[in-house]
Design an enzyme around this catalytic site. Structure first.
Site, PDB file in Angstrom:
ATOM      1  CB  SER A   1      -0.855  -0.095   1.145  1.00  0.00           C
ATOM      2  OG  SER A   1      -1.335   1.078   1.472  1.00  0.00           O
TER       3      SER A   1
ATOM      4  CE1 TYR B   1      -6.288   4.374  -1.523  1.00  0.00           C
ATOM      5  CE2 TYR B   1      -4.228   4.271  -0.240  1.00  0.00           C
ATOM      6  CZ  TYR B   1      -5.519   3.830  -0.371  1.00  0.00           C
ATOM      7  OH  TYR B   1      -6.109   2.832   0.179  1.00  0.00           O
TER       8      TYR B   1
ATOM      9  CB  THR C   1      -6.730   2.307  -4.615  1.00  0.00           C
ATOM     10  OG1 THR C   1      -5.993   1.206  -4.286  1.00  0.00           O
ATOM     11  CG2 THR C   1      -8.256   2.419  -3.969  1.00  0.00           C
TER      12      THR C   1
ATOM     13  CE  LYS D   1      -7.959  -3.068  -3.442  1.00  0.00           C
ATOM     14  NZ  LYS D   1      -8.313  -2.073  -2.766  1.00  0.00           N
TER      15      LYS D   1
ATOM     16  CG  HIS E   1     -11.261   0.626   0.145  1.00  0.00           C
ATOM     17  ND1 HIS E   1     -10.641   1.312  -0.679  1.00  0.00           N
ATOM     18  CD2 HIS E   1     -10.354   0.633   1.422  1.00  0.00           C
ATOM     19  CE1 HIS E   1      -9.320   1.675  -0.290  1.00  0.00           C
ATOM     20  NE2 HIS E   1      -9.226   1.301   1.020  1.00  0.00           N
TER      21      HIS E   1
HETATM   22  C1  HOC Z   1      -4.858   8.328   7.114  1.00  0.00           C
HETATM   23  C2  HOC Z   1      -4.734   7.111   6.370  1.00  0.00           C
HETATM   24  O1  HOC Z   1      -6.819   1.521   2.299  1.00  0.00           O
HETATM   25  C3  HOC Z   1      -7.960   2.250   4.369  1.00  0.00           C
HETATM   26  C4  HOC Z   1      -6.679   2.369   3.654  1.00  0.00           C
HETATM   27  C5  HOC Z   1      -6.221   3.850   3.389  1.00  0.00           C
HETATM   28  C6  HOC Z   1      -6.492   4.828   4.302  1.00  0.00           C
HETATM   29  C7  HOC Z   1      -5.548   5.983   4.023  1.00  0.00           C
HETATM   30  C8  HOC Z   1      -5.807   7.097   5.109  1.00  0.00           C
HETATM   31  O2  HOC Z   1      -7.961   2.586   5.520  1.00  0.00           O
HETATM   32  O3  HOC Z   1      -8.919   1.866   3.812  1.00  0.00           O
END
Ligand code: HOC
Length: 388
Positions: A107, A130, A156, A252, A276
């Site tokens: 990730s 992201y 994602t 995704k 998700h």
């Molecule tokens: C502050 C973090 O995929 C989730 C993760 C990503 C979250 C990012 C935010 O928690 O679903």
């Protein structure tokens, strides 16, 4: 040491051994958690069709995912803060995946960085991205994934704005945790976790801290992430990222047949039917119920993967039978990691492979690649109650 026979055993150990705020982070969905719950209860509504007196010798769970051979069509999905579930969590999970010959996707919001994971593994792993607003950061992280020889980019698309998870707010989730009195009292009972964290130097978001402008510590990172997810993401920007990356691309978070058609026309190597893990749009249909609609929309024009709700090999079999080419697990492997580190992730993969193999055999299938709708009993209305 308790005897581990199923993923629920590992889940119980994960809960007992990991600080409450990180266990809750993994084991929760957004808002009312309706979609989070239905992701699993809808799997239970699908039934497997038992067959007898068929040759079940020489079975194989081997398959491939985006052209890469895999021991079974199950990848370790990108999960934020994995390195807070267990010290060096991403490295341990990547190693377990490598030894098992299934893909691991790191990730963006991981604790161990791309470079950390690359330095501790030999097989290429995938990188999940992201889309952030900071173009310099975005170009930089794509270059870092290329330099690490990542085998695919998993983009994602369903988290440009964060679905609220009540427990994270109530627990004051941070990485590393802020040492308030309740946190310290909780940590006093989680000594294994604490020892691991004292040993490692990886306690912050390794892909971001030191790489993004203006991110020096946990508090600046939290506000940076909140404001950095690009809420103007569109297909042109996705195309620019595809061009910058130049390798295999997995999209995704597809939960709509029309989006699936666009993704297929776009030339993605695979799409992941995913909500998700019920952590974003609460009130969305479960991923397993959306899957047949997506299969109908794009057929074999694009490789279809699914995640959200898989907790067993039987679930994997059901998803494949409904038309998924491959599946991903998130929480299931996180339970193994939080319970027992790398050995726990390996245990999860072994459990799932065994469950898949035995269930295939009892359904009269020898090859995972032959699994299809004929292996299922689908309740009335499962596919038609919500037209998509
Ligand atoms: C502050 C973090 O995929 C989730 C993760 C990503 C979250 C990012 C935010 O928690 O679903």
């Amino acid at each position: 040491m308790p005897i581990i026979t199923c993923i629920d055993d590992l889940k119980a150990l994960h809960r007992a051994r990991t600080p409450r705020m990180f266990y809750d982070y993994a084991e929760s969905g957004s808002y009312t958690e309706q979609t989070f719950r239905e992701n699993t209860t809808d799997f239970a509504r699908l039934k497997l069709r038992q067959k007898v007196a068929v040759d079940m010798s020489n079975r194989s769970t081997a398959s491939e995912m985006v052209g890469l051979p895999v021991a079974m069509p199950v990848g370790l999905a990108p999960v934020g803060l994995t390195g807070m579930q267990h010290a060096d969590g991403e490295i341990l999970a990547a190693r377990a995946a490598e030894r098992f010959n299934v893909p691991f996707a790191l990730s963006t919001m991981s604790i161990c960085s791309i470079e950390d994971v690359a330095a501790h593994t030999t097989a290429p792993f995938m990188f999940q991205l992201y889309v952030m607003k900071d173009q310099e950061f975005l170009a930089g992280i794509i270059d870092r994934a290329k330099a690490a020889n990542c085998s695919a980019l998993v983009l994602t698309l369903d988290l440009q704005i964060l679905g609220q998870r009540h427990k994270d707010l109530k627990n004051g989730l941070t990485a590393p945790p802020r040492l308030t009195l309740p946190v310290m009292m909780d940590l006093a009972t989680k000594w294994r976790w604490g020892m691991g964290m004292l040993r490692t130097r990886r306690r912050q978001f390794g892909n971001i801290v030191g790489h993004a402008k203006g991110v020096g510590d946990t508090s600046s990172l939290m506000s940076w992430t909140a404001e950095q997810f690009d809420d103007r993401l569109d297909w042109d920007k996705i195309a620019r990222i595809r061009d910058m990356w130049g390798g295999k691309l997995i999209l995704k978070g597809i939960m709509d047949p029309e989006d699936a058609r666009i993704a297929a026309d776009f030339g993605a190597d695979a799409i992941v039917v995913s909500n998700h893990g019920g952590r974003q749009l609460d009130g969305a249909l479960s991923a397993i119920r959306m899957l047949p609609h997506i299969v109908e929309a794009v057929g074999d024009r694009v490789e279809i993967h699914m995640d959200s709700g898989i907790r067993s090999g039987q679930d994997v079999l059901k998803a494949l039978a409904l038309g998924a080419h491959a599946t991903w697990i998130g929480r299931a492997f996180i339970h193994g990691l939080g319970a027992m580190g790398e050995a726990g992730v390996t245990a999860v993969l072994e459990l799932i492979r065994k469950e898949l193999d035995v269930s295939m055999a009892l359904c009269g299938e020898r090859k995972v690649t032959d699994v299809g709708r004929h292996n299922l009993l689908i309740p009335q209305g499962f596919e038609t109650e919500y037209g998509a």
